[in-house]
Scaffold this motif. Structure first.
Motif, mmCIF file in Angstrom:
data_model
loop_
_atom_site.group_PDB
_atom_site.id
_atom_site.type_symbol
_atom_site.label_atom_id
_atom_site.label_comp_id
_atom_site.label_asym_id
_atom_site.label_seq_id
_atom_site.Cartn_x
_atom_site.Cartn_y
_atom_site.Cartn_z
ATOM 1 N N ALA A 20 16.037 5.319 -15.544
ATOM 2 C CA ALA A 20 17.191 5.195 -14.925
ATOM 3 C C ALA A 20 17.561 5.793 -13.794
ATOM 4 N N ARG A 21 16.719 6.959 -13.602
ATOM 5 C CA ARG A 21 16.745 7.367 -12.091
ATOM 6 C C ARG A 21 16.019 6.973 -11.178
ATOM 7 N N ALA A 22 16.391 6.491 -10.105
ATOM 8 C CA ALA A 22 15.887 5.642 -8.912
ATOM 9 C C ALA A 22 15.166 6.955 -8.075
ATOM 10 N N THR A 23 14.000 6.469 -7.525
ATOM 11 C CA THR A 23 13.380 7.617 -6.416
ATOM 12 C C THR A 23 13.149 6.847 -5.281
ATOM 13 N N ALA A 24 13.265 7.320 -4.159
ATOM 14 C CA ALA A 24 13.072 6.843 -2.894
ATOM 15 C C ALA A 24 11.628 7.229 -2.746
ATOM 16 N N SER A 25 10.961 6.354 -1.999
ATOM 17 C CA SER A 25 9.549 6.570 -1.558
ATOM 18 C C SER A 25 9.704 7.578 -0.235
ATOM 19 N N LYS A 26 8.679 8.282 -0.490
ATOM 20 C CA LYS A 26 8.337 9.287 0.777
ATOM 21 C C LYS A 26 7.088 8.969 1.944
ATOM 22 N N GLY A 27 6.693 7.675 1.232
ATOM 23 C CA GLY A 27 5.716 7.430 2.253
ATOM 24 C C GLY A 27 4.399 6.425 1.464
ATOM 25 N N PHE A 28 3.615 5.910 2.184
ATOM 26 C CA PHE A 28 2.754 4.739 1.554
ATOM 27 C C PHE A 28 1.510 5.323 1.625
ATOM 28 N N ALA A 29 0.590 4.834 0.604
ATOM 29 C CA ALA A 29 -0.705 5.228 0.208
ATOM 30 C C ALA A 29 -1.520 4.240 -0.574
ATOM 31 N N ALA A 30 -3.011 4.123 -0.254
ATOM 32 C CA ALA A 30 -3.828 2.921 -1.253
ATOM 33 C C ALA A 30 -4.843 3.631 -1.523
ATOM 34 N N VAL A 31 -5.408 3.171 -2.776
ATOM 35 C CA VAL A 31 -6.351 3.566 -3.423
ATOM 36 C C VAL A 31 -7.432 2.319 -3.610
ATOM 37 N N LEU A 32 -8.621 2.297 -3.932
ATOM 38 C CA LEU A 32 -9.535 1.279 -3.904
ATOM 39 C C LEU A 32 -10.249 1.289 -5.405
ATOM 40 N N VAL A 33 -9.744 0.347 -6.151
ATOM 41 C CA VAL A 33 -10.428 0.085 -7.280
ATOM 42 C C VAL A 33 -11.635 -0.850 -7.044
ATOM 43 N N CYS A 34 -12.612 -0.041 -6.984
ATOM 44 C CA CYS A 34 -14.061 -0.807 -6.460
ATOM 45 C C CYS A 34 -14.852 -1.229 -7.794
ATOM 46 N N ALA B 38 -4.285 -1.654 9.611
ATOM 47 C CA ALA B 38 -3.522 -2.871 9.577
ATOM 48 C C ALA B 38 -2.577 -3.179 8.219
ATOM 49 N N ASP B 39 -3.299 -2.698 7.448
ATOM 50 C CA ASP B 39 -2.517 -2.882 6.000
ATOM 51 C C ASP B 39 -2.975 -2.025 4.978
ATOM 52 N N VAL B 40 -2.717 -2.193 3.650
ATOM 53 C CA VAL B 40 -3.206 -1.271 2.637
ATOM 54 C C VAL B 40 -4.576 -1.764 2.345
ATOM 55 N N GLY C 165 -9.034 7.148 -1.974
ATOM 56 C CA GLY C 165 -7.827 6.337 -1.077
ATOM 57 C C GLY C 165 -7.227 7.613 -0.734
ATOM 58 N N GLY C 166 -5.843 7.134 0.029
ATOM 59 C CA GLY C 166 -5.091 8.310 0.704
ATOM 60 C C GLY C 166 -4.127 7.423 1.627
ATOM 61 N N LYS C 167 -3.247 8.306 2.187
ATOM 62 C CA LYS C 167 -2.132 7.842 3.016
ATOM 63 C C LYS C 167 -2.584 6.949 4.071
#
Length: 260
Positions: free
Chosen positions: A65-79, A118-120, A110-112
Motif C-alpha cells: 500500500a505504501r509507495a516508495t520513490a526510488s533513490k537510484g539505480f543499480a544492477a546485479v549479474l545473475v551469472c 550505457a545500460d544496466v 553488482g552495484g550502482k
C-alpha cells in the motif's frame, strides 16, 4: 524468416556467437542452448535491439500500500553456468565484513549504475569484473528481469548472463568488497527445502522475507532478502517452472527508463 529481418538479439545470440564472445571454439552444451532459447523467448526485442525486462508473476509483482520513490539505480549479474552433471548453477559472493553496507552477507555481483554505463547490462558486467575478476567477454547476457526495490531505496535490475565455459573463469577477488565466492544450484531457489520465511521491517513496513540455508565445501551460507527473491524469480524464468511455494510480494517503484 530472412536473417536481415530477424531481431538483432536472435541474430547475435547463437552458439557461434557465444563461442566468439568467450574467445574459444567449443559451442555450449545442448541443455545450455535449450535454456538460452527459452530465455530469448521470454524476452522481446525492441526496434533498437535492446532487451526488454521480463515481468514478475502477479503475486510477486504486488505492490504494498505504501509507495516508495526510488533513490537510484543499480544492477546485479545473475551469472549461470552448467556443472559437469548438466545442472544449472549460479555464482554468488559473500561481501567483505569491513563494508559499511550489507557486510558479510551473500549477494550477487553488482552495484550502482554509473554515469559512463550505457545500460544496466554494462553496469552488471563492469561490477562483476571489478568484484570477482569476471571477464565480460566470457558472459553472454540473454535477458534482464523486472527491477526490484532494495531496502535502501535503489531500483535493482537483475541481468541474466550465461557463462558458457566455467573452466575459463579464474576468480580474482577484490578483497575490499568480496570475502568469498561460491556457486549454488539454481533449482534450489524454487524448492521449499532449506527455506524459511520471516517478517522483517522494510522502510517502516513489515514484509515477509525468505531465507535459504546452503552448505558447500564445509562452509555455511545464508542467502536471504533481496538476493533470495531475485534468485527465485531468475530460477523461474531460466528453468521455466514456478517455485513450489508462492512467490512473496516485493515493494516496487517506477520502472527504469530505456537507458537503465
Amino acid at each position: 524468416m530472412a536473417a536481415a529481418a530477424r531481431p538483432l538479439l536472435s541474430r547475435l545470440f547463437t552458439p557461434s556467437y557465444i563461442a566468439m564472445a568467450a574467445g574459444h571454439s567449443p559451442s555450449p552444451t545442448r541443455r545450455l542452448a535449450h535454456l538460452t532459447r527459452h530465455l530469448l523467448a521470454s524476452s522481446s526485442s525492441s526496434s533498437s535491439g535492446e532487451l526488454s525486462s521480463v515481468g514478475a508473476p502477479a503475486a510477486a509483482a504486488a505492490t504494498p500500500a505504501r509507495a516508495t520513490a526510488s533513490k537510484g539505480f543499480a544492477a546485479v549479474l545473475v551469472c549461470i553456468f552448467q556443472d559437469p552433471r548438466g545442472d544449472t548453477r549460479v555464482l554468488l559472493t559473500k561481501r567483505a565484513s569491513s563494508l559499511n553496507s550489507h557486510s558479510g552477507e551473500v549477494s550477487l555481483p553488482g552495484g550502482k549504475v554509473e554515469d559512463g554505463d550505457a545500460d544496466v547490462k554494462t553496469t552488471a558486467l563492469r561490477e562483476a569484473e571489478e568484484e570477482i575478476g569476471l571477464d565480460p567477454a566470457l558472459v553472454s547476457v540473454v535477458t534482464v528481469l523486472e527491477p526490484f526495490l532494495s531496502k535502501n531505496g535503489l531500483d535493482v535490475t537483475p541481468v541474466i548472463g550465461i557463462l558458457s565455459d566455467r573452466s575459463l573463469f579464474n576468480p580474482v577477488l577484490n578483497k575490499d568488497e568480496v570475502e568469498d565466492i561460491f556457486d549454488a544450484p539454481l533449482e534450489m531457489f524454487l524448492k521449499d527445502d532449506n527455506r524459511t520465511t520471516r517478517e522483517r521491517n522494510w522502510m517502516g513496513m513489515t514484509i515477509p522475507v525468505q531465507f535459504f540455508d546452503y552448505e558447500t565445501e564445509g562452509k555455511k551460507y545464508v542467502i536471504w532478502g533481496l538476493t533470495a527473491h531475485i534468485l527465485t524469480r531468475a530460477a523461474a524464468v531460466v528453468l521455466q517452472r514456478q517455485p513450489s511455494f508462492a512467490e512473496l510480494p516485493r515493494p516496487k517503484s517506477a520502472p527504469l527508463s530505456s537507458k537503465h
